[in-house]
Design a protein around this motif. Structure first.
Motif, PDB file in Angstrom:
ATOM      1  N   PRO C 139      11.813  18.375  25.660  1.00  0.00           N
ATOM      2  CA  PRO C 139      11.823  16.908  25.577  1.00  0.00           C
ATOM      3  C   PRO C 139      12.328  16.287  26.873  1.00  0.00           C
ATOM      4  CG  PRO C 139      12.917  17.898  23.685  1.00  0.00           C
ATOM      5  CD  PRO C 139      12.698  18.994  24.677  1.00  0.00           C
ATOM      6  N   ASP C 143      13.554  10.923  25.686  1.00  0.00           N
ATOM      7  CA  ASP C 143      13.108  11.171  24.320  1.00  0.00           C
ATOM      8  C   ASP C 143      14.265  10.920  23.347  1.00  0.00           C
ATOM      9  OD1 ASP C 143      12.510  12.528  21.897  1.00  0.00           O
ATOM     10  OD2 ASP C 143      11.071  13.815  22.940  1.00  0.00           O
ATOM     11  N   PHE C 144      14.077   9.948  22.441  1.00  0.00           N
ATOM     12  CA  PHE C 144      15.087   9.779  21.377  1.00  0.00           C
ATOM     13  C   PHE C 144      14.402   9.756  20.009  1.00  0.00           C
ATOM     14  CE2 PHE C 144      14.681   5.057  20.761  1.00  0.00           C
ATOM     15  CZ  PHE C 144      13.899   4.769  21.866  1.00  0.00           C
ATOM     16  N   THR C 145      13.366  10.570  19.918  1.00  0.00           N
ATOM     17  CA  THR C 145      12.562  10.610  18.698  1.00  0.00           C
ATOM     18  C   THR C 145      13.377  11.003  17.470  1.00  0.00           C
ATOM     19  OG1 THR C 145      11.942  12.848  19.319  1.00  0.00           O
ATOM     20  CG2 THR C 145      10.391  11.114  19.875  1.00  0.00           C
ATOM     21  N   GLU C 208      15.070  20.653  19.856  1.00  0.00           N
ATOM     22  CA  GLU C 208      15.851  19.574  19.248  1.00  0.00           C
ATOM     23  C   GLU C 208      17.260  19.503  19.817  1.00  0.00           C
ATOM     24  OE1 GLU C 208      15.523  19.819  14.982  1.00  0.00           O
ATOM     25  OE2 GLU C 208      13.486  18.976  15.017  1.00  0.00           O
ATOM     26  N   ILE C 211      17.926  17.061  22.623  1.00  0.00           N
ATOM     27  CA  ILE C 211      18.010  15.617  22.367  1.00  0.00           C
ATOM     28  C   ILE C 211      19.320  15.323  21.652  1.00  0.00           C
ATOM     29  CG2 ILE C 211      16.909  13.636  21.248  1.00  0.00           C
ATOM     30  CD1 ILE C 211      14.316  15.265  21.198  1.00  0.00           C
ATOM     31  N   ASP C 212      20.037  14.344  22.151  1.00  0.00           N
ATOM     32  CA  ASP C 212      21.280  13.952  21.494  1.00  0.00           C
ATOM     33  C   ASP C 212      20.948  12.918  20.417  1.00  0.00           C
ATOM     34  OD1 ASP C 212      23.703  13.140  20.656  1.00  0.00           O
ATOM     35  OD2 ASP C 212      24.408  12.394  22.602  1.00  0.00           O
ATOM     36  N   ALA C 213      20.840  13.411  19.180  1.00  0.00           N
ATOM     37  CA  ALA C 213      20.401  12.523  18.094  1.00  0.00           C
ATOM     38  C   ALA C 213      21.452  11.466  17.766  1.00  0.00           C
ATOM     39  CB  ALA C 213      20.080  13.343  16.853  1.00  0.00           C
ATOM     40  N   ARG C 338      17.329   1.574  23.494  1.00  0.00           N
ATOM     41  CA  ARG C 338      18.353   2.435  22.880  1.00  0.00           C
ATOM     42  C   ARG C 338      19.671   1.679  22.783  1.00  0.00           C
ATOM     43  NH1 ARG C 338      17.751   7.346  27.021  1.00  0.00           N
ATOM     44  NH2 ARG C 338      18.104   5.563  28.372  1.00  0.00           N
TER      45      ARG C 338
END
Lengths: 53, 315, 352
Positions: C139, C143-145, C208, C211-213, C338
């Motif tokens: 990613p 990307d913050f999907t 995954e 990415i920092d969810a 964001r």
């Protein structure tokens, strides 16, 4: 304006500028002839002409 | 660069504290690497967020119009020239501005730098004309001089032309051999090649109007492409409508464009929109010996008539 | 779940085979950036997950689409009668679409395909399309999907999910459409279901993790008061830098607004629709010349309230943002959805 049009590819001879007094009939005829001749020499213009869809 | 940031913060904090201005228009750090965000500071606290670096690319003159406040503005060479334009065109008054001039040694072109890497850039810093750029897998040290924005490489007005205070000592102006080599290259093409060159140039345009909206000159209450009653220009993606937009927008900037490059900076499709305006910059320079935005007391070339104006184009 | 193994050496051959039955769309490099477009023979989709400037929404919803046409020739019986124009709705496959962009199509579908109204142009294109997604192994930093109900390996809206496993792709078959496409491409070699599921899961977890969810929070948006958010004082400063261009709306995979235009020339009239943008003052200009969103701050607020509040309330399907990051990258003045999302999510009403 003329320069910019020429710059993007509109031939110089398509655009003419002239200053003609209402008393200068001969000049008017002369310029009109010149314009017609130079545009005719270039042929039909397809540039900057929008065709629909 | 850090010292410039410090100096700007100190100056702006002082101005706000002393009530000399109501607000400061400057840049704050962007949320992604190699970005900056035009911002407003109304309190000394907010002034601490102001920054200066080689990414402060947009033109802040764009943010000064139609406001009542007394504004302090951080301005590099080109911004200051557009402020002069605004003064000439009665969009702002000199008294309402406090200009913090920033001598500028050029802004960097993030597209040129991104093109060097396969991955996203994660870190960007600079010191003494060196750029330090990192991605997840690579690290590079670059000479800033090699990655300037194109308009900065031909700039001959790096120092603010109008200011109340300078944030640093003036920088040396560039001596450019052939400032308009790019324009001359196009001028030497045949009509067909010119036509194809500009068609290719604008083929990706999505008409988002970022170029227009980033431009300090484009302040018309209703832009000709937005006229709807009656409508002046088709609004679809027909190349003739797209070209009409670019051509007329450029012409509206004749004798006013400072080549600040905000239009290109803003374009999401990386279109070299300055190819249109550069021709006009060159012409106004050569035909009228006119460089816009240098003196608030002089009327612009297209605003004045001189009996000895060149008139070779009229038969 | 059926998983097909595709050796990369057979990839272009399979794409060529599928051209017999499908128009192929995919991302390719054009000048310096990536675009989604219909691919000509010998053109193959780039399979590196490069973030195209414009999203693939244009495949179903072109920026400028001719929809109706009429003749103005009064000697014709049907003069001035608008008729639908012929459009090629033969089967098409979009290859290499990112999972979040496929989810975005599902969100756009909520608008174009409802019980009350069905947009024939969009729906016909949608029905003709098979979505062959490419999972995002690496990613991008934008990307913050995962925060937006999607993810680098999300399957929603896809007919096939391809996972790049170095020398081969594993293709998860997610629908009959997907199955048909793979068959038409000659990709029929089934992989061991358990083993491939395990491998896909490993790559997915790795992706995954990148990415920092937690970076973007949305969980409180629904419970916030619409009016309080609308009246919040932060909009003024948030919108200051906005230059009101349409970049964010045009690059966005979920922005679905359009404008209808008629044009005539000679004896021909056409009606077409163009993408429109709520960033433009013209978007809301009434015929009376009143403009309910005449100010920049109102327009900026509208865009984010629509994506992150009105949509959330109306459809109860999460946000109208899938976290692709395009607007974050391309906004000329660094307005970052964001941050705005977090500001809205954590907003507490100010004391009067």
């Amino acid at each position: 304006m003329g320069n910019l049009l020429e710059h993007i590819g509109i031939e110089k001879d398509r655009l003419h500028f002239s200053w003609i007094s209402s008393a200068e009939a001969t000049k008017f005829v002369k310029v009109a002839k010149e314009v017609t001749e130079s545009v005719k020499a270039l042929g039909p213009n397809n540039r900057l002409v929008k065709k629909l869809g | 660069m850090d010292s410039l940031t410090d100096k700007i913060r100190t100056l702006c904090t002082g101005l706000l504290k002393d009530g000399k201005v109501d607000m400061i228009v400057g840049f704050k750090k962007g949320t992604i690497p190699m970005s900056s965000c035009p911002c407003v500071a109304r309190t000394p606290e907010q002034a601490k967020e102001l920054i200066w670096d080689s990414n402060c690319t947009l033109n802040l003159a764009n943010y000064l119009t139609n406001r009542k406040e007394k504004i302090g503005v951080v301005a590099k060479g080109c911004d200051s020239r557009n402020i002069v334009n605004h003064i000439i065109e009665n969009k702002v008054t000199r008294e309402n501005l406090y200009i913090i001039g920033v001598p500028c040694d050029g802004m960097v072109d993030k597209r040129k730098i991104r093109a060097l890497f396969n991955d996203d850039i994660t870190l960007f810093s600079e010191e003494n004309n060196k750029l330090f750029v990192e991605t997840a897998s690579e690290k590079k040290e670059l000479d800033k001089q090699d990655f300037l924005k194109n308009n900065c490489t031909t700039c001959i007005h790096r120092n603010p032309v109008i200011y109340d205070e300078l944030a640093a000592d003036p920088v040396e102006e560039q001596k450019i051999e052939n400032r308009f080599a790019d324009v001359i290259k196009i001028e030497n093409m045949s009509s067909d090649d010119k036509w194809n060159y500009f068609n290719d140039l604008i083929k990706d345009c999505i008409r988002c109007y970022a170029c227009r909206n980033a431009c300090p000159l484009c302040y018309c209450p209703t832009c000709f492409v937005d006229e709807s009653n009656p409508q002046w220009v088709g609004k679809g993606q027909d190349i003739n409508d797209v070209r009409t937009f670019h051509l007329l927008r450029a012409y509206h900037c004749a004798g006013r464009c400072t080549d600040c490059g905000a239009c290109e900076e803003a374009c999401p499709m990386d279109i070299h929109v300055r190819a249109f305006t550069r021709k006009l910059v060159k012409d106004s320079c050569e035909i009228f010996d006119w460089e816009p935005g240098l003196d608030p007391n002089k009327r612009p070339a297209l605003d004045t008539f001189n009996p000895d104006d060149p008139d070779g184009f009229i038969k | 779940m059926k998983v097909i193994k595709i050796d990369k050496q057979n990839w272009t051959g399979g794409i060529d085979k599928s051209r017999e039955n499908y128009q192929i769309f995919g991302p390719v490099k054009d000048k310096e950036h990536f675009v989604f477009k219909k691919l000509n023979l010998k053109e193959y989709p780039d399979m590196e997950n490069a973030l195209s400037v414009l999203s693939p929404k244009s495949i179903l919803f072109p920026q400028s689409e001719k929809i109706l046409a009429a003749s103005l020739d009064e000697s014709q019986d049907d003069h001035h009668i608008m008729k639908r124009v012929a459009t090629d709705y033969s089967p098409r496959a979009v290859i290499g679409i990112m999972p979040c962009d496929a989810k975005a199509v599902q969100l756009v579908k909520l608008n174009f395909d409802t019980d009350d109204y069905r947009d024939p142009y969009w729906c016909d294109a949608y029905e003709a399309t098979t979505f062959v997604g490419l999972a995002v192994n690496k990613p991008s930093i934008y990307d913050f999907t995962l925060s937006m109900g999607s993810g680098p390996f999300a399957e929603e809206g896809l007919d096939v999910l391809l996972v790049d496993c170095k020398d081969h792709f594993l293709a998860k078959v997610l629908s009959e459409k997907g199955d048909a496409f793979l068959k038409a491409s000659g990709f029929t070699s089934e992989a061991d279901a358990d083993k491939s599921a395990k491998l896909i899961n490993e790559i997915k977890n790795q992706a995954e993790k990148a990415i920092d969810a937690e970076k973007v929070k949305t969980e409180k948006l629904k419970e916030k008061s619409l009016l309080e958010l609308h009246g919040a004082s932060f909009w003024e400063d948030l919108s200051f830098s906005c230059i009101n261009c349409g970049t964010c709306t045009f690059v966005c995979p979920t922005c679905w607004c359009f404008d209808i235009q008629d044009e005539t020339k000679g004896k021909k009239a056409v009606r077409f629709r163009n993408w429109d943008s709520c960033m433009s003052p013209l978007f809301t200009l009434h015929a009376s010349s009143h403009n309910p969103r005449a100010e920049k701050v109102q327009r900026v607020r509208q865009r984010f309230m629509h994506k992150l509040k009105y949509f959330v309330d109306k459809y109860d399907q999460g946000t109208m943002c899938v976290g692709c990051g395009r607007c974050v990258v391309h906004c000329p003045v660094n307005i970052d959805i964001r941050e705005i999302c977090n500001t809205m999510n954590s907003y507490e009403a100010e004391q009067a």
